[in-house]
Design a protein around this motif. Structure first.
Motif, PDB file in Angstrom:
ATOM      1  N   MET A  85       0.759  -1.238  -0.099  1.00  0.00           N
ATOM      2  CA  MET A  85       0.099  -0.024  -0.065  1.00  0.00           C
ATOM      3  C   MET A  85       0.917   1.262  -0.119  1.00  0.00           C
ATOM      4  O   MET A  85       1.634   1.467   0.635  1.00  0.00           O
ATOM      5  CB  MET A  85      -0.979  -0.002   1.245  1.00  0.00           C
ATOM      6  CG  MET A  85      -1.859  -1.253   1.333  1.00  0.00           C
ATOM      7  SD  MET A  85      -2.885  -1.174   2.606  1.00  0.00           S
ATOM      8  CE  MET A  85      -3.789  -2.742   2.716  1.00  0.00           C
ATOM      9  N   ASP A  86       0.481   2.119  -1.011  1.00  0.00           N
ATOM     10  CA  ASP A  86       1.083   3.454  -0.813  1.00  0.00           C
ATOM     11  C   ASP A  86       0.302   4.487   0.190  1.00  0.00           C
ATOM     12  O   ASP A  86       1.221   5.168   0.911  1.00  0.00           O
ATOM     13  CB  ASP A  86       0.846   4.399  -2.198  1.00  0.00           C
ATOM     14  CG  ASP A  86       1.524   3.497  -3.332  1.00  0.00           C
ATOM     15  OD1 ASP A  86       2.978   3.314  -3.166  1.00  0.00           O
ATOM     16  OD2 ASP A  86       0.864   3.457  -4.278  1.00  0.00           O
ATOM     17  N   ALA A  87      -0.725   4.211   0.785  1.00  0.00           N
ATOM     18  CA  ALA A  87      -1.424   4.657   2.049  1.00  0.00           C
ATOM     19  C   ALA A  87      -2.588   4.003   2.233  1.00  0.00           C
ATOM     20  O   ALA A  87      -3.077   3.164   1.343  1.00  0.00           O
ATOM     21  CB  ALA A  87      -1.826   6.224   1.177  1.00  0.00           C
ATOM     22  N   ALA A  88      -3.217   4.322   3.434  1.00  0.00           N
ATOM     23  CA  ALA A  88      -4.367   3.362   4.078  1.00  0.00           C
ATOM     24  C   ALA A  88      -5.692   4.251   4.647  1.00  0.00           C
ATOM     25  O   ALA A  88      -5.110   5.272   4.819  1.00  0.00           O
ATOM     26  CB  ALA A  88      -4.006   2.261   4.729  1.00  0.00           C
ATOM     27  N   VAL A  89      -6.729   3.836   4.304  1.00  0.00           N
ATOM     28  CA  VAL A  89      -7.901   4.213   5.123  1.00  0.00           C
ATOM     29  C   VAL A  89      -8.081   3.389   6.246  1.00  0.00           C
ATOM     30  O   VAL A  89      -8.536   2.167   6.311  1.00  0.00           O
ATOM     31  CB  VAL A  89      -8.874   4.533   4.290  1.00  0.00           C
ATOM     32  CG1 VAL A  89     -10.039   5.223   4.943  1.00  0.00           C
ATOM     33  CG2 VAL A  89      -8.506   5.089   2.900  1.00  0.00           C
ATOM     34  N   VAL A  90      -8.124   4.035   7.548  1.00  0.00           N
ATOM     35  CA  VAL A  90      -8.496   3.372   8.644  1.00  0.00           C
ATOM     36  C   VAL A  90     -10.157   3.736   8.953  1.00  0.00           C
ATOM     37  O   VAL A  90     -10.266   4.966   9.267  1.00  0.00           O
ATOM     38  CB  VAL A  90      -7.651   3.477   9.853  1.00  0.00           C
ATOM     39  CG1 VAL A  90      -8.212   2.823  11.163  1.00  0.00           C
ATOM     40  CG2 VAL A  90      -6.350   3.003   9.621  1.00  0.00           C
ATOM     41  N   LEU A  91     -10.969   2.784   8.772  1.00  0.00           N
ATOM     42  CA  LEU A  91     -12.405   3.101   9.164  1.00  0.00           C
ATOM     43  C   LEU A  91     -12.599   2.831  10.546  1.00  0.00           C
ATOM     44  O   LEU A  91     -12.415   1.624  11.090  1.00  0.00           O
ATOM     45  CB  LEU A  91     -13.098   2.378   8.287  1.00  0.00           C
ATOM     46  CG  LEU A  91     -14.545   2.956   7.923  1.00  0.00           C
ATOM     47  CD1 LEU A  91     -14.151   3.962   6.826  1.00  0.00           C
ATOM     48  CD2 LEU A  91     -15.382   1.922   7.195  1.00  0.00           C
ATOM     49  N   VAL A  92     -13.359   3.852  11.424  1.00  0.00           N
ATOM     50  CA  VAL A  92     -13.846   3.665  12.611  1.00  0.00           C
ATOM     51  C   VAL A  92     -15.180   4.059  12.776  1.00  0.00           C
ATOM     52  O   VAL A  92     -15.712   4.902  12.293  1.00  0.00           O
ATOM     53  CB  VAL A  92     -12.859   4.877  13.645  1.00  0.00           C
ATOM     54  CG1 VAL A  92     -13.295   4.621  15.254  1.00  0.00           C
ATOM     55  CG2 VAL A  92     -11.211   4.454  13.351  1.00  0.00           C
ATOM     56  N   SER A  93     -16.022   3.239  13.589  1.00  0.00           N
ATOM     57  CA  SER A  93     -17.268   3.296  13.844  1.00  0.00           C
ATOM     58  C   SER A  93     -17.480   4.526  14.840  1.00  0.00           C
ATOM     59  O   SER A  93     -16.813   4.436  15.828  1.00  0.00           O
ATOM     60  CB  SER A  93     -17.918   2.029  14.390  1.00  0.00           C
ATOM     61  OG  SER A  93     -19.288   2.297  14.876  1.00  0.00           O
TER      62      SER A  93
END
Length: 652
Positions: free
Chosen positions: A91-99
């Protein structure tokens, strides 16, 4: 220009729904699917659709503002975190999803730490803000407290009070920005450029919010993400090809497909590339076919530009974590299975048939660590959780038409040694010869098995020394207490000897294995058990019960922290004591307690004598891992027991 973006989250944070919205707004799909409707684009396996969870890391491609994006949806369930960790390598970058309702959960902490350890820049998106009880500001505060104080809200850049607060917060994180802010105020274009630089350096984590289900905030996030990633430059296409393999799959026709990222140069169909062979030596393999995957569909192409992802047919030796091409290496991973289970099947079914199927699944997920006990004709696998066992049973049924179940989960142990010892290995049947002397000594906790050499090249040629290193590192060496995997041991080559005429490649493998084993038979071995770092949220009236349980399990904890009507308890505990504690916690709190755990290394086992007795392992009877050596006299090889080997060795 190609970019690889991953999305990670705790299970049920809405990750797959968010991915559907991203792909829809980017024009990759015409209709948004839903997990509950079993038609999500990236959950294309029947197992995933039936269970409503992501099991496999799948990818989709789309174009945005002249860039090609590869979007990787990773599993959110902790049982499949190995699949997630392998994917984040590219991955070049990532999205962390949080409820926005549940906030930061146990697996959220795990994935964020993995991203930090691997240097992957990341965004946060706080999801489910349409639901009752959701709190955007509260969740941001929790992210700043538990994960990253550098988390900054990016969703109110409208020129009002929100933008001023954003500018001040960003200035607090960077001295140059602070000086510029004090002297000349806020200039949005410059601030956004600097935000991208800070994101790249891991000093900023942009936070966005909305509702994936209601399509709120996703389009705005997508545009800002593209702007903040403008620092990503294309790799050099003129460099020699280099690639990183991040997963292995077998397609419906049984073809083995190695998925990789082209990190440098250009990869072309029919070219030969260098890979690591079975013994770590360079080997050439031909690229038979190049595929660009979009969900479960793929298109065949003739070449892949640097930065792109592709599926490759023809790399039969490449494994997840392997560097291929001009830069060859083998990466290790942080995820470690803490449980194992025995495969159970009808006597009418050949063990070899089951073993063959499990070996193919192990090819795709090396952490399964399939073990075959030839004496008992038993098969054991290593796992991260019970949900993984259920998925494996379904995979075996659907892909191989095999009815296999698994026994109760058992703790995975490790073994190390308490002090230094020298091991001797000699392998000299007729027309073969190799001798190896190794010093084994305790390593740092968590270091695994490491190798060094103090052997002179005048005594043993460098290529033989490298071969010995390969044999030390290529195998999961067994300890002598329970037959568990050896870890936290530094192995140093002291001396070695070859024969000008009779030494062959496999001779040093035999001598090396026997030297390690002979050393372990002399050493004071130490049994290790896995530990969890835990976080428990429970109603205040049950905190006393929780603390009492942790003490009873031999764990430790920090002072409880009050959160409204609940208390948060964090600490460490032996994993074996927590296998069923989530169920117990749910029962005595009436469903109001929540437990999250993360693997936190191995420590000396509290019940070592009991575990050793229960295992009943006899190292002298383990003929596949012998400590004895083979010498030659009068034209014939003869065995020498491990306790007499030192008296017979040739190197003095």
């Amino acid at each position: 220009m190609q970019r690889v973006i991953g999305i990670l989250a705790h299970v049920d944070a809405g990750k797959t729904t968010f991915s559907e919205q991203v792909l829809y707004h980017a024009g990759a799909i015409r209709k948004r699917g839903r997990v509950d409707h079993q038609n999500a684009f990236l959950d294309n396996q029947s197992i995933e659709r039936e269970r409503g969870i992501t099991v496999f890391a799948e990818q989709a491609t789309f174009s945005l503002c002249g860039c090609q994006y590869h979007w990787i949806d990773t599993p959110g369930h902790a049982d499949f975190s190995a699949e997630m960790e392998r994917a984040l390598q590219v991955m070049d970058a990532a999205v962390v999803l949080v409820s926005g309702v549940e906030g930061v959960q146990g697996h959220t902490e795990t994935v964020f730490q993995l991203l930090r350890n691997n240097g992957v820049p990341c965004f946060f998106f706080i999801n489910k803000l349409d639901r009752s009880g959701a709190s955007f500001s509260g969740t941001i505060s929790e992210i700043q407290r538990t994960l990253a104080k550098e988390a900054v809200r990016f969703d109110q850049l409208d020129g009002g009070e929100g933008e001023r607060a954003f500018a001040e917060k960003l200035a607090e994180l960077d001295d140059d920005l602070l000086e510029r802010y004090l002297e000349g105020g806020y200039q949005r274009e410059y601030w956004m450029k600097e935000a991208g630089r800070m994101l790249k350096e891991g000093r900023l984590f942009p936070v966005f919010g909305g509702s994936a289900l209601q399509d709120q905030g996703v389009e705005e996030f997508l545009k800002a993400m593209h702007d903040l990633l403008s620092w990503i430059s294309p790799p050099d296409p003129d460099s020699p090809f280099c690639g990183l393999v991040y997963k292995i799959r077998h397609d419906k026709q049984g073809k083995r497909v190695a998925f990789l990222k082209v990190t440098k140069g250009v990869l072309r169909a029919k070219q030969q590339v260098s890979v690591l062979g079975e013994e770590g030596e360079p080997a050439l393999q031909k690229i038979d076919e190049l595929r660009i995957y979009n969900g479960e569909r793929f298109a065949t192409v003739q070449q892949v530009e640097p930065g792109g992802l592709c599926g490759v047919v023809g790399l039969s030796l490449a494994a997840p974590g392997d560097g291929v091409g001009a830069e060859r290496f083998r990466q290790s991973y942080e995820t470690v299975p803490t449980m194992m289970a025995k495969a159970m099947f009808s006597p009418a079914l050949s063990p070899k048939t089951v073993l063959s199927a499990l070996r193919q699944l192990e090819d795709e997920d090396p952490l399964l660590g399939v073990e075959w006990n030839s004496a008992l004709e038993e098969i054991h696998i290593h796992i991260l959780g019970t949900i993984q066992l259920e998925v494996l049973e379904q995979l075996l049924r659907e892909r191989f038409q095999l009815e296999v179940t698994f026994g109760d989960c058992e703790t995975v142990y490790r073994e190390t040694i308490a002090g230094p010892v020298t091991g001797y290995g000699h392998f000299e049947p007729l027309r073969h010869y190799a001798e190896v002397h190794l010093r084994l000594e305790p390593g740092k906790r968590g270091s695994g098995v490491t190798f060094a050499t103090q052997c002179s090249a005048d005594q043993l040629a460098g290529h033989y020394q490298r071969l010995i290193e390969t044999h030390v590192m290529e195998k999961r060496h067994k300890g002598v207490l329970t037959g568990s995997e050896l870890t936290d041991v530094k192995i140093t080559l002291l001396a070695g000897q070859a024969h000008l005429k009779h030494t062959e490649g496999g001779d040093f493998r035999e001598a090396t294995y026997r030297a390690i084993r002979q050393g372990l038979m002399q050493a004071q071995s130490v049994l290790l058990e896995p530990y969890y770092r835990f976080r428990i949220l429970a109603p205040t009236q049950w905190v006393g019960r929780v603390l009492s349980d942790i003490q009873r399990f031999g764990g430790n904890f920090q002072p409880p922290r009050q959160e409204g009507d609940n208390a948060e308890v964090c600490g460490r505990v032996p994993a074996s004591k927590f296998i069923n504690y989530s169920r117990d916690l749910t029962a005595f709190t009436g469903g109001k307690g929540a437990l999250s755990v993360q693997f936190d290394g191995f420590e000396p086992c509290m019940d070592a004598e009991k575990v050793v007795a229960c295992k009943g392992y006899n190292p002298d009877r383990d003929v596949e891992n012998t400590a004895d050596s083979v010498f030659c006299a009068k034209g014939a090889g003869y065995p020498v027991k491990w306790y007499d080997v030192e008296k017979c060795v040739h190197i003095r």
